[in-house]
Design an enzyme around this catalytic site. Structure first.
Site, short mmCIF file in Angstrom:
data_model
loop_
_atom_site.label_atom_id
_atom_site.label_comp_id
_atom_site.label_asym_id
_atom_site.label_seq_id
_atom_site.Cartn_x
_atom_site.Cartn_y
_atom_site.Cartn_z
N SER A 68 5.81 2.52 -1.12
CA SER A 68 4.37 2.35 -1.31
C SER A 68 3.98 2.87 -2.68
O SER A 68 4.59 3.82 -3.20
CB SER A 68 3.64 3.16 -0.24
OG SER A 68 2.27 3.25 -0.54
N TYR A 75 2.20 11.46 4.38
CA TYR A 75 2.67 10.06 4.46
C TYR A 75 3.37 9.67 3.16
O TYR A 75 4.50 9.17 3.18
CB TYR A 75 1.48 9.13 4.74
CG TYR A 75 1.81 7.68 4.44
CD1 TYR A 75 2.75 6.99 5.19
CD2 TYR A 75 1.20 7.00 3.38
CE1 TYR A 75 3.07 5.66 4.91
CE2 TYR A 75 1.50 5.67 3.09
CZ TYR A 75 2.45 5.01 3.86
OH TYR A 75 2.77 3.71 3.57
N LYS A 108 7.56 8.67 2.09
CA LYS A 108 8.06 7.53 1.31
C LYS A 108 8.86 8.03 0.10
O LYS A 108 9.94 7.51 -0.21
CB LYS A 108 6.90 6.65 0.83
CG LYS A 108 6.16 5.96 1.95
CD LYS A 108 7.02 4.90 2.63
CE LYS A 108 6.31 4.23 3.78
NZ LYS A 108 7.15 3.38 4.59
P1 NAD Z 1 2.32 -1.61 10.72
O1 NAD Z 1 1.96 -0.32 11.38
O2 NAD Z 1 1.48 -2.80 11.02
O3 NAD Z 1 3.84 -1.97 11.02
C1 NAD Z 1 4.83 -0.99 11.19
C2 NAD Z 1 5.62 -1.38 12.44
O4 NAD Z 1 6.65 -0.41 12.65
C3 NAD Z 1 4.76 -1.41 13.70
O5 NAD Z 1 4.98 -2.63 14.38
C4 NAD Z 1 5.26 -0.21 14.52
O6 NAD Z 1 5.15 -0.44 15.90
C5 NAD Z 1 6.69 -0.10 14.04
N1 NAD Z 1 7.28 1.25 14.14
C6 NAD Z 1 6.77 2.40 13.69
N2 NAD Z 1 7.63 3.41 13.95
C7 NAD Z 1 8.71 2.86 14.57
C8 NAD Z 1 9.92 3.39 15.11
N3 NAD Z 1 10.20 4.68 15.06
N4 NAD Z 1 10.80 2.53 15.67
C9 NAD Z 1 10.54 1.20 15.75
N5 NAD Z 1 9.39 0.67 15.27
C10 NAD Z 1 8.50 1.48 14.70
O7 NAD Z 1 2.35 -1.34 9.15
P2 NAD Z 1 2.40 -2.37 7.94
O8 NAD Z 1 1.07 -2.34 7.28
O9 NAD Z 1 2.99 -3.63 8.39
O10 NAD Z 1 3.40 -1.58 6.99
C11 NAD Z 1 4.80 -1.81 7.03
C12 NAD Z 1 5.47 -0.79 6.14
O11 NAD Z 1 4.93 -0.89 4.82
C13 NAD Z 1 5.27 0.64 6.58
O12 NAD Z 1 6.47 1.35 6.36
C14 NAD Z 1 4.18 1.15 5.66
O13 NAD Z 1 4.26 2.54 5.44
C15 NAD Z 1 4.46 0.38 4.39
N6 NAD Z 1 3.27 0.20 3.54
C16 NAD Z 1 2.15 -0.38 4.09
C17 NAD Z 1 1.02 -0.52 3.30
C18 NAD Z 1 -0.24 -1.12 3.86
O14 NAD Z 1 -1.30 -0.95 3.27
N7 NAD Z 1 -0.21 -1.83 4.97
C19 NAD Z 1 1.03 -0.10 1.95
C20 NAD Z 1 2.21 0.44 1.44
C21 NAD Z 1 3.32 0.59 2.26
C1 UD1 Z 2 -5.04 3.91 0.95
C2 UD1 Z 2 -4.14 5.11 1.15
C3 UD1 Z 2 -2.81 4.84 0.46
C4 UD1 Z 2 -2.17 3.54 0.97
C5 UD1 Z 2 -3.17 2.42 0.70
C6 UD1 Z 2 -2.68 1.06 1.13
C7 UD1 Z 2 -5.72 6.99 1.25
C8 UD1 Z 2 -6.22 8.22 0.55
N1 UD1 Z 2 -4.80 6.28 0.60
O1 UD1 Z 2 -5.25 3.77 -0.40
O2 UD1 Z 2 -1.91 5.90 0.71
O3 UD1 Z 2 -0.96 3.28 0.28
O4 UD1 Z 2 -4.39 2.72 1.40
O5 UD1 Z 2 -2.77 0.91 2.50
O6 UD1 Z 2 -6.09 6.70 2.37
N2 UD1 Z 2 -13.18 2.50 0.32
C9 UD1 Z 2 -14.54 2.58 0.57
N3 UD1 Z 2 -14.94 2.56 1.87
C10 UD1 Z 2 -14.09 2.45 2.93
C11 UD1 Z 2 -12.70 2.36 2.66
C12 UD1 Z 2 -12.29 2.41 1.35
O7 UD1 Z 2 -15.35 2.68 -0.35
O8 UD1 Z 2 -14.53 2.44 4.09
C13 UD1 Z 2 -12.71 2.49 -1.08
C14 UD1 Z 2 -11.76 3.61 -1.43
O9 UD1 Z 2 -12.47 4.72 -1.88
C15 UD1 Z 2 -10.92 2.93 -2.53
C16 UD1 Z 2 -10.89 1.46 -2.12
O10 UD1 Z 2 -11.99 1.28 -1.25
O11 UD1 Z 2 -11.57 3.03 -3.77
C17 UD1 Z 2 -9.61 1.06 -1.39
O12 UD1 Z 2 -9.42 1.95 -0.30
P1 UD1 Z 2 -8.22 1.75 0.77
O13 UD1 Z 2 -8.26 0.38 1.29
O14 UD1 Z 2 -8.32 2.87 1.74
O15 UD1 Z 2 -6.92 1.87 -0.13
P2 UD1 Z 2 -6.42 3.07 -1.10
O16 UD1 Z 2 -7.49 4.05 -1.32
O17 UD1 Z 2 -5.84 2.44 -2.30
#
Ligand code: NAD
Ligand code: UD1
Length: 358
Positions: free
Chosen positions: A124, A148, A152
């Protein structure tokens, strides 16, 4: 070519499975459904017309991972499974360290035993911490600022140690910026539990009328309009990025990190306007205090992925918002109801889904 997808039922995992299946890969999913719903997988099948094996299994249970590897000829692993809420990670850090780190160590150990050493890992942009130097490239010093993010960052270090101990490994660590959007069919998308923490799921629930108004966290940042700026990336572009990374790990050995972002930043207010346009709804908001830990601006330098993975994001914010809205509109309760039940009586949106559940 069989690919094990851990966390394949989740938001990014399900979209990646669609792309894998459409490219002809055999997909095997391992998910404990702790943050997802098996309904998502039915819809992956509805979109692709393809079936796949699913293990309802936990990465903390090493015996089951062994079972998965012993029952299948796995060529490579895409590892999404993990817990991902920043706030929750502050409240229950040990569960985050155990789930994300122990889960990954268990997975890599079993992969190693079975000689499967090709891995694409979901990292991430959060590993960069609160840097104010943008665009962010992969050489930026890492410094995650919450549990979190530290899971990572530590997993990236563990994978580095693993590669140094055995150079047969090939590992791509993908640092996602802000994934949003949904599959254009409207069948799969992000289905957060409870009150969404992230901006786009919150905005779309306001547009749908299930939340009253958006709280904008600060309008006094040194940005174009005072609100926070982020690099939003369409989840389908992100999913396709995984296929490029998969090709890379299959054709080389080594370990490398890649930013997956668009290289463009949009402010909260710009996203509100774009969503209003896509949904034709107004998004009421109030300005609140800054959210602790938020950076003013965060966007990627995506050149390395372009040059070395031959990948770039193609979908702009209008498409991101339209696809998010289609998903929200047709699935107001996410996966808690089947698609056919939720769609009854709905006026078709300007772009109909074009897909119906069997
Ligand atoms: P998500 O929660 O929708 O998907 C994660 C999946 O992993 C879920 O289906 C959950 O049930 C499964 N899971 C969690 N722990 C597990 C375990 N111990 N064994 C088996 N399954 C397990 O999340 P996502 O948004 O699809 O994200 C996927 C990956 O990308 C995650 O590792 C997350 O940290 C990373 N990531 C997500 C974002 C984002 O904004 N969505 C941003 C950066 C990184
Ligand atoms: C968040 C996570 C980050 C994760 C990323 C992607 C935090 C502090 N960081 O980041 O670790 O990798 O999501 O999933 O949670 N905002 C509002 N109102 C809201 C929600 C968000 O104004 O209700 C603003 C935030 O201040 C920010 C922007 O929208 O400026 C995006 O927010 P968000 O979607 O939570 O993503 P990140 O802050 O980038």
């Amino acid at each position: 070519m069989a690919i094990l997808v851990t966390g394949g039922a989740g938001y990014i995992g399900s979209h990646t499975c669609v792309e894998l299946l459409q490219k002809g890969y055999e997909v095997i999913i391992l998910d404990n459904f702790s943050n997802s719903n098996p309904e998502a997988l039915k819809r992956v099948t509805a979109i692709t017309g393809k079936d796949f094996k699913t293990y309802n299994a936990d990465l903390l249970d090493k015996q089951t991972i062994i079972q998965v590897f012993s029952e299948n000829e796995i060529n490579a692993v895409i590892h999404f499974a993990g817990l991902k809420s920043v706030g929750e990670s502050v409240a229950i850090p040990l569960q985050y360290y155990q789930n994300n780190m122990t889960g990954t160590v268990n997975l890599c150990e079993v992969m190693s035993w079975y000689g499967v050493k090709k891995l694409v890992f979901s990292s991430s942009a959060t590993v960069y911490g609160a840097t104010d130097k943008v665009p962010i490239d992969e050489e930026t010093t890492l410094g995650a600022i919450n549990p979190y993010g530290r899971t990572k960052q530590m997993i990236e270090e563990i994978l580095g140690d693993l590669f140094r101990s055995d150079q047969a490994w090939s590992i791509a660590m993908l640092r996602y910026f802000n994934p949003i959007g949904a599959h254009p069919s409207g069948l799969i998308g992000e289905d957060p539990n409870g009150i969404p923490n992230n901006l786009l799921p919150y905005i779309s629930q306001v547009a749908a009328g299930s939340r009253q108004r958006l709280s904008i966290f600060g309008d006094d940042y040194a940005t174009k309009d005072g609100t926070g700026v982020r690099d939003y990336i369409h989840v389908v572009d992100l999913a396709i990025g995984h296929l490029h990374a998969l090709e890379k790990v299959q054709s080389t050995q080594g370990i490398d990190a890649f930013n997956l972002g668009t290289g463009r930043g949009y402010s909260v207010l710009e996203m509100v306007r774009a969503f209003e346009k896509a949904s034709m709804k107004s998004i009421p908001y109030t300005i609140e205090r800054r959210r602790p830990g938020d950076a003013a601006v965060c966007f990627a330098n995506p050149e390395k992925a372009r040059n070395q993975l031959n990948w770039q994001a193609n979908r702009g914010i209008d498409v991101m918002c339209e696809d998010t809205w289609r998903w929200q509109y047709y699935n107001p309760v996410g996966y808690k109801e089947t698609f056919d039940k939720q769609i009854v009586g709905k006026t078709p949106l300007h772009q109909a889904t074009g897909f119906l559940m069997p």
